[in-house]
Write an enzyme that holds these catalytic residues in place. Structure first.
Site, PDB file in Angstrom:
ATOM      1  N   GLY A  15       0.840  -1.202   0.000  1.00  0.00           N
ATOM      2  CA  GLY A  15       0.000   0.000   0.000  1.00  0.00           C
ATOM      3  C   GLY A  15       0.874   1.251   0.000  1.00  0.00           C
ATOM      4  O   GLY A  15       0.654   2.197  -0.766  1.00  0.00           O
ATOM      5  N   HIS A  16       1.902   1.248   0.882  1.00  0.00           N
ATOM      6  CA  HIS A  16       2.817   2.402   0.924  1.00  0.00           C
ATOM      7  C   HIS A  16       3.564   2.540  -0.408  1.00  0.00           C
ATOM      8  O   HIS A  16       3.768   3.639  -0.905  1.00  0.00           O
ATOM      9  CB  HIS A  16       3.859   2.215   2.038  1.00  0.00           C
ATOM     10  CG  HIS A  16       3.298   2.197   3.416  1.00  0.00           C
ATOM     11  ND1 HIS A  16       3.323   1.075   4.226  1.00  0.00           N
ATOM     12  CD2 HIS A  16       2.701   3.171   4.142  1.00  0.00           C
ATOM     13  CE1 HIS A  16       2.764   1.358   5.385  1.00  0.00           C
ATOM     14  NE2 HIS A  16       2.380   2.610   5.361  1.00  0.00           N
ATOM     15  N   GLN A  51      -0.488  10.110  18.485  1.00  0.00           N
ATOM     16  CA  GLN A  51      -1.737   9.622  17.877  1.00  0.00           C
ATOM     17  C   GLN A  51      -2.160   8.258  18.411  1.00  0.00           C
ATOM     18  O   GLN A  51      -3.140   7.696  17.947  1.00  0.00           O
ATOM     19  CB  GLN A  51      -1.638   9.610  16.354  1.00  0.00           C
ATOM     20  CG  GLN A  51      -0.719   8.547  15.771  1.00  0.00           C
ATOM     21  CD  GLN A  51      -0.556   8.726  14.264  1.00  0.00           C
ATOM     22  OE1 GLN A  51       0.143   9.612  13.813  1.00  0.00           O
ATOM     23  NE2 GLN A  51      -1.219   7.884  13.481  1.00  0.00           N
ATOM     24  N   SER A 106      -2.249  -3.370   5.718  1.00  0.00           N
ATOM     25  CA  SER A 106      -1.997  -2.535   6.895  1.00  0.00           C
ATOM     26  C   SER A 106      -0.740  -3.051   7.567  1.00  0.00           C
ATOM     27  O   SER A 106      -0.469  -4.266   7.546  1.00  0.00           O
ATOM     28  CB  SER A 106      -3.180  -2.648   7.859  1.00  0.00           C
ATOM     29  OG  SER A 106      -2.802  -2.213   9.141  1.00  0.00           O
TER      30      SER A 106
END
Ligand code: PAF
Length: 286
Positions: A37-38, A62, A189
């Site tokens: 994904g990256h 976060q 992910s």
């Protein structure tokens, strides 16, 4: 050839030099543990800019759950290798906490997010989006890119960052890359590596449910769609945290598919102590 930089002042000098040469800069912020994904984000940036800068920084502000921060995978040398050989990025910025937050981690965490941060992810991860906005704003201050690349998987995140860019008049343009999925449909992910092989395979249920909801959205009302999705996802060891159907601009729940032009189904599902998020656009007039 990838250059790794750990220091904001060093990076600022290099960027000034790029600017003098009139080069266009694309920026991909990440927390590392890079996956396909990256790499898609890097590829998109490389296609649209002269220089691509990637950051790897596991941002403590976060994480609302300290155990999640502790367990977050850190694989810097493998990431460097991927950025160098597979993605051919130009610069990796891998700062430490003091470089990002020289005045301490409390500074600048009160950026207004127009209420987009309180629902869905925000209601289950208090303070999460303040931390995301804080770090992205700081990274943009350092990198000042022409284009910023983020993934559609974090639907609420990119919507909030787009809002921040406009509200703080930051001249960077946000570019969103479609969700990249594993062969079985599970959204890629960095947290997927924490799943056992069996659960990772069965996690295809999330994508299958989103697809089924999209199909059924022609015949079922919103409440029935949500109930259907929750029932389908609630199969141990999977435990859905929410399944919401929202307006893609305001992120507010919709009660009727006909009254909105842009509608997205968003979900978070717990399994083996890992929280998986995913989404699917059900309708878009854009
Ligand atoms: O999506 C992420 O990996 C992070 O939230 C981001 C945008 C790099 C900020 O830390």
């Amino acid at each position: 050839m990838l250059t790794t930089i750990h220091n904001a002042s060093e990076l600022t000098e290099i960027i000034l030099d790029y600017r003098k040469k009139g080069l266009k800069i694309g920026f991909v912020p990440t927390m590392g543990a890079l996956h396909k994904g990256h790499l898609h984000l890097v590829k998109m940036s490389k296609n649209e800019n002269d220089i691509t800068i990637v950051s790897i920084f596991v941002n403590p502000t976060q994480f609302n759950d300290p155990r999640d921060l502790e367990k977050y995978p850190r694989t810097l040398s493998k990431d460097q290798e991927l950025l160098q050989s597979t993605a051919s990025a130009d610069i990796l910025y891998a700062p430490d906490v003091d470089d990002i937050y020289p005045d301490g981690i409390q500074s600048g965490s009160d950026i207004g997010l127009g209420g987009l941060d309180v629902m869905m992810e925000g209601s289950h991860r208090p303070g999460h989006f303040n931390g995301v906005a804080q770090v992205v704003n700081r990274l943009l201050e350092i990198v000042k890119p022409d284009n910023l690349y983020m993934g559609q998987k974090d639907f609420q995140q990119f919507t909030i960052i787009n809002y921040m860019l406009k509200s703080l008049s930051i001249p960077t343009k946000l570019r969103v890359c479609p969700i990249v999925r594993e062969d079985n449909g599970l959204a890629m992910s960095s947290r997927n590596v924490r799943l056992s092989p069996e659960v990772r395979t069965n996690a295809s249920i999330i994508f299958k449910t989103l697809k089924a909801v999209k199909q059924k959205s022609r015949i079922l009302d919103i409440e029935s769609l949500k109930q259907y999705a929750i029932k389908r996802l609630d199969k141990p060891p999977f435990k859905p945290e929410y399944f919401d159907i929202v307006d893609g601009n305001t992120l507010l729940p919709v009660d009727n598919l006909d009254n909105h032009g842009y509608i997205v189904a968003c979900t978070a599902v717990w399994v083996e102590g890992v929280r998986l998020i995913d989404n699917m656009v059900l309708k878009s007039d854009l």
